[in-house]
Each structure stands twice: as structure tokens, then as C-alpha cells.
Motif scaffolding. Structure first.
Motif, mmCIF file in Angstrom:
data_model
loop_
_atom_site.group_PDB
_atom_site.id
_atom_site.type_symbol
_atom_site.label_atom_id
_atom_site.label_comp_id
_atom_site.label_asym_id
_atom_site.label_seq_id
_atom_site.Cartn_x
_atom_site.Cartn_y
_atom_site.Cartn_z
ATOM 1 N N LYS A 282 0.746 -1.261 -0.083
ATOM 2 C CA LYS A 282 0.071 0.123 -0.067
ATOM 3 C C LYS A 282 0.776 1.294 0.055
ATOM 4 N N PRO A 283 1.767 1.302 0.827
ATOM 5 C CA PRO A 283 2.717 2.678 0.803
ATOM 6 C C PRO A 283 3.276 2.783 -0.560
ATOM 7 N N TRP A 284 3.827 1.833 -1.152
ATOM 8 C CA TRP A 284 4.231 2.362 -2.661
ATOM 9 C C TRP A 284 3.346 2.620 -3.603
ATOM 10 N N ALA A 285 2.178 1.945 -3.542
ATOM 11 C CA ALA A 285 0.888 2.287 -4.542
ATOM 12 C C ALA A 285 0.379 3.842 -4.251
ATOM 13 N N ASP A 286 0.490 4.138 -2.787
ATOM 14 C CA ASP A 286 -0.064 5.425 -2.328
ATOM 15 C C ASP A 286 0.994 6.460 -2.919
ATOM 16 N N ASP A 287 2.270 6.185 -2.914
ATOM 17 C CA ASP A 287 3.244 7.209 -3.384
ATOM 18 C C ASP A 287 3.099 7.458 -4.779
ATOM 19 N N ILE A 288 2.895 6.514 -5.580
ATOM 20 C CA ILE A 288 2.753 6.742 -7.014
ATOM 21 C C ILE A 288 1.323 7.708 -7.214
ATOM 22 N N ALA A 289 0.260 7.360 -6.624
ATOM 23 C CA ALA A 289 -0.917 8.109 -6.618
ATOM 24 C C ALA A 289 -0.714 9.437 -6.211
ATOM 25 N N ALA A 290 -0.033 9.731 -5.137
ATOM 26 C CA ALA A 290 0.342 10.993 -4.439
ATOM 27 C C ALA A 290 1.061 11.742 -5.620
ATOM 28 N N GLN B 275 -1.101 15.020 -6.982
ATOM 29 C CA GLN B 275 -0.758 16.306 -6.380
ATOM 30 C C GLN B 275 0.098 17.000 -7.692
ATOM 31 N N LEU B 276 0.809 16.384 -8.661
ATOM 32 C CA LEU B 276 1.207 17.405 -9.546
ATOM 33 C C LEU B 276 0.431 17.282 -10.704
ATOM 34 N N GLY B 277 -0.797 16.762 -10.699
ATOM 35 C CA GLY B 277 -1.929 16.858 -11.683
ATOM 36 C C GLY B 277 -1.288 16.240 -13.181
ATOM 37 N N LEU B 278 -0.488 15.149 -12.916
ATOM 38 C CA LEU B 278 -0.356 14.218 -14.410
ATOM 39 C C LEU B 278 -1.583 13.747 -14.890
ATOM 40 N N ASN B 279 -1.464 13.933 -16.155
ATOM 41 C CA ASN B 279 -2.573 13.760 -17.031
ATOM 42 C C ASN B 279 -2.245 12.467 -17.598
ATOM 43 N N TYR C 83 13.456 -2.957 -9.593
ATOM 44 C CA TYR C 83 12.460 -3.110 -8.373
ATOM 45 C C TYR C 83 11.137 -2.249 -8.809
ATOM 46 N N ALA C 84 11.311 -1.398 -9.702
ATOM 47 C CA ALA C 84 10.074 -0.327 -9.746
ATOM 48 C C ALA C 84 9.008 -1.189 -10.587
ATOM 49 N N GLY C 85 9.198 -2.133 -11.219
ATOM 50 C CA GLY C 85 8.166 -3.263 -11.645
ATOM 51 C C GLY C 85 7.145 -3.762 -10.556
ATOM 52 N N PHE C 86 7.720 -4.009 -9.414
ATOM 53 C CA PHE C 86 6.853 -4.150 -8.291
ATOM 54 C C PHE C 86 5.859 -3.113 -7.967
ATOM 55 N N ILE C 87 6.632 -1.946 -7.907
ATOM 56 C CA ILE C 87 5.876 -0.994 -7.501
ATOM 57 C C ILE C 87 4.781 -0.424 -8.512
ATOM 58 N N ILE C 88 5.015 -0.567 -9.655
ATOM 59 C CA ILE C 88 4.021 -0.257 -10.469
ATOM 60 C C ILE C 88 2.778 -1.035 -10.550
ATOM 61 N N CYS C 89 3.224 -2.361 -10.238
ATOM 62 C CA CYS C 89 2.122 -3.609 -10.158
ATOM 63 C C CYS C 89 1.175 -3.084 -8.904
ATOM 64 N N ASP C 90 2.050 -2.771 -7.618
ATOM 65 C CA ASP C 90 1.286 -2.526 -6.506
ATOM 66 C C ASP C 90 0.212 -1.222 -6.726
ATOM 67 N N TYR C 91 0.788 -0.093 -7.708
ATOM 68 C CA TYR C 91 -0.236 0.857 -7.740
ATOM 69 C C TYR C 91 -1.535 0.362 -8.652
ATOM 70 N N VAL C 92 -1.141 -0.228 -9.649
ATOM 71 C CA VAL C 92 -2.184 -0.682 -10.631
ATOM 72 C C VAL C 92 -3.211 -1.608 -9.906
ATOM 73 N N ARG C 93 -2.811 -2.344 -8.916
ATOM 74 C CA ARG C 93 -3.389 -3.415 -8.260
ATOM 75 C C ARG C 93 -4.461 -2.475 -7.065
ATOM 76 N N ALA C 94 -4.017 -1.441 -6.764
ATOM 77 C CA ALA C 94 -4.710 -0.649 -5.675
ATOM 78 C C ALA C 94 -5.629 0.310 -6.438
ATOM 79 N N TYR C 95 -5.063 0.936 -7.404
ATOM 80 C CA TYR C 95 -5.542 2.201 -8.049
ATOM 81 C C TYR C 95 -6.199 1.877 -9.336
ATOM 82 N N GLY C 96 -6.206 0.790 -10.204
ATOM 83 C CA GLY C 96 -6.303 0.815 -11.473
ATOM 84 C C GLY C 96 -5.667 1.123 -12.419
#
Length: 278
Positions: free
Chosen positions: A78-86, A90-94, A103-116
Motif C-alpha cells: 500500500k505505501p508504494w501504491a500510495d506514493d505513485i498515486a500521490a 498532487q502534480l496533476g499528471l494527466n 524493482y520499480a516493476g513491483f511498485i507499478i504493479c502495486d499501484y495498478v492493483r490498488a488504483y487501477g
């Protein structure tokens, strides 16, 4: 360059940097284990900055981002996913393209799993790991990583840390880096605390659930001579993710974006243009 302070998961302050055109398609670069945002220098100091909005950051526990003490701040998804989402929020990336090394492969998958995947345009997995367990050792994860983990995570043995990180950095490329580049890379690796390195590798991760459901375009970039994340990991991504396409680099190690930056930047630009206009 613009510098942002973004509050990520659990209130951790993240050091975020931005280059390029604010109104252009966005690319979010995510570095790997024991690394730093400086590893993307050949991207943010290239012509990519003339055409895109480039954002990269130091992972929690790395570089100039905060390094929380609690181990669960690194071992839970969750913290990794939340970091990407933040950062995206917060930067308004479209609809950014996420570029994840190692290792960022894991983090990207953490984000997609949590946030779609609705908020992103595509993913570029670069020498990226998506599976971490004992069954992967020697099959998907290679000696360029495994041989150096004990020394790099020895919290009470700084000489072993130094030797392990020296060897790890040397092993990230198929051919030796120029001396100046190697020394800078060695510096950004060694500043990461052994406890952080250790916490990251205690996770057990299988990202097949994410890979099988991805609908966004995926580019799998991999060096054929990679001994850190083995080419078999790239093959696994291609077999598991229905939207993936391959870009293989011959005689290239774990860092194609450094070892052959001209080709990498050209292919990334083409991928981003296609992903953000489809």
C-alpha cells in the motif's frame, strides 16, 4: 528543473523533480532498488525534455526522500501504491506513462492493483522485476543481484556494504561505465541504508494478477546480457501480459536506458506518443 515535495503514503515526504514542458504528455520515471532519481540523467538531459513533461523522484528510503523507520513502510504494497498515486494526483499528471526500472516493476504493479489503470496511458517495464520469491532465484532473478544481497544488507558491516554495492553497480552494465558515471552511480547507491535495502527484498511478490488484466499498452525493454533481472523475466512479462510488446537489447545489461540511451529515448518517445493518443 522544478523540485516538488510530495506527501506520499503514510505521510512520507518524497523528493520529486520535474523537467520539460508542463502541457506535454507526462512520463513518470521510477528507479530501482538502492538507486536514485539521478539514474535517469540521460533521459531528463536529452531531447525528451523538449517534447514531454518528465517527472522522476527518489523512492521512500532512497536519495533525498524520507526514510521511515518502520519496516512495514517498505514491506507492504500500500505505501508504494500510495506514493505513485500521490505524485500523479498532487502534480496533476494527466495520464502519464509509467517507466519502471528493476524493482520499480513491483511498485507499478502495486499501484495498478490498488488504483487501477484508468489514470495512466501505458507502462514501460525496463529490466523490470514482477516476481520475487525463492522459486524465482536463479530463474528470473540472477546472480548480478543475488550474489550481492548479503553484503548490501549487512547493517553492522559497512565494509561489506561498500564491496557489495561496488560489485552490484559494476554488474548492472554489460560493459564498464566511464569512470565518472560509475563513481556517481556508486555514490547514489551507497547512501541507501542497509535496513532499507533489506526490507525491500523481504517481500514475497507475484504480479501475475496485474499483468493478466492490463489493458493499457506495455513496452517490455530488456537487455539480453542482464544478470540482475534475467531475460527470462522479460519473457514472463510477454507471456503473461496480453498488451505487451518487446524491445530486446543485444550485448546490454541491466540498464539499457544508460547503456544505449539514444535508442532507449527514441523508443520511449514513440511509445509515449502512441499511448497518449490512442
Amino acid at each position: 528543473m522544478k523540485i516538488h515535495s510530495v506527501i506520499g503514503g503514510g505521510g512520507v515526504k518524497l523528493h520529486v523533480c520535474e523537467w520539460g514542458k508542463a502541457d506535454a504528455p507526462a512520463i513518470l520515471f521510477i528507479h530501482g532498488w538502492s538507486q536514485n532519481h539521478l539514474c535517469w540523467r540521460k533521459q531528463y538531459e536529452s531531447e525528451l525534455a523538449d517534447a514531454f513533461r518528465l517527472v522522476d523522484f527518489d523512492l521512500r528510503g532512497h536519495g533525498m526522500s524520507e526514510a521511515p523507520e518502520a519496516q512495514q513502510q517498505y514491506t507492504e504494497p500500500k505505501p508504494w501504491a500510495d506514493d505513485i498515486a500521490a505524485i500523479v494526483g498532487q502534480l496533476g499528471l494527466n495520464r502519464p506513462v509509467l517507466v519502471g526500472w528493476s524493482y520499480a516493476g513491483f511498485i507499478i504493479c502495486d499501484y495498478v492493483r490498488a488504483y487501477g489503470q484508468d489514470a495512466i496511458a501505458g507502462i514501460n517495464f525496463v529490466g523490470a522485476a514482477v516476481t520475487l520469491d525463492r522459486a524465482a532465484f536463479g530463474v528470473l532473478i540472477g546472480p548480478g543481484f543475488l550474489d550481492h544481497v548479503p553484503g548490501a544488507t549487512a547493517g553492522d558491516d559497512f565494509p561489506s556494504n561498500v564491496q557489495a554495492i561496488r560489485d552490484f553497480v559494476q554488474g548492472c552494465t554489460a560493459r564498464p561505465l566511464p569512470r565518472d558515471e560509475y563513481e556517481v552511480a556508486l555514490c547514489w547507491n551507497i547512501v541507501v541504508a542497509p535496513r532499507v535495502r533489506s526490507a525491500l527484498v523481504t517481500r514475497a511478490i507475484n504480479s501475475d494478477d496485474v499483468l493478466t488484466m492490463l489493458k493499457r499498452p506495455v513496452l517490455m525493454t530488456q537487455g539480453r546480457s542482464d544478470t540482475v533481472v534475467l531475460p527470462a523475466m522479460g519473457d514472463h512479462i510477454l507471456k503473461t501480459c496480453p498488451t505487451s510488446a518487446a524491445s530486446w537489447y543485444r550485448e546490454t545489461g541491466h540498464a539499457p536506458f544508460i547503456e544505449d540511451s539514444s535508442r532507449f529515448n527514441r523508443e520511449l518517445a514513440d511509445f509515449v506518443r502512441k499511448a497518449t493518443t490512442s
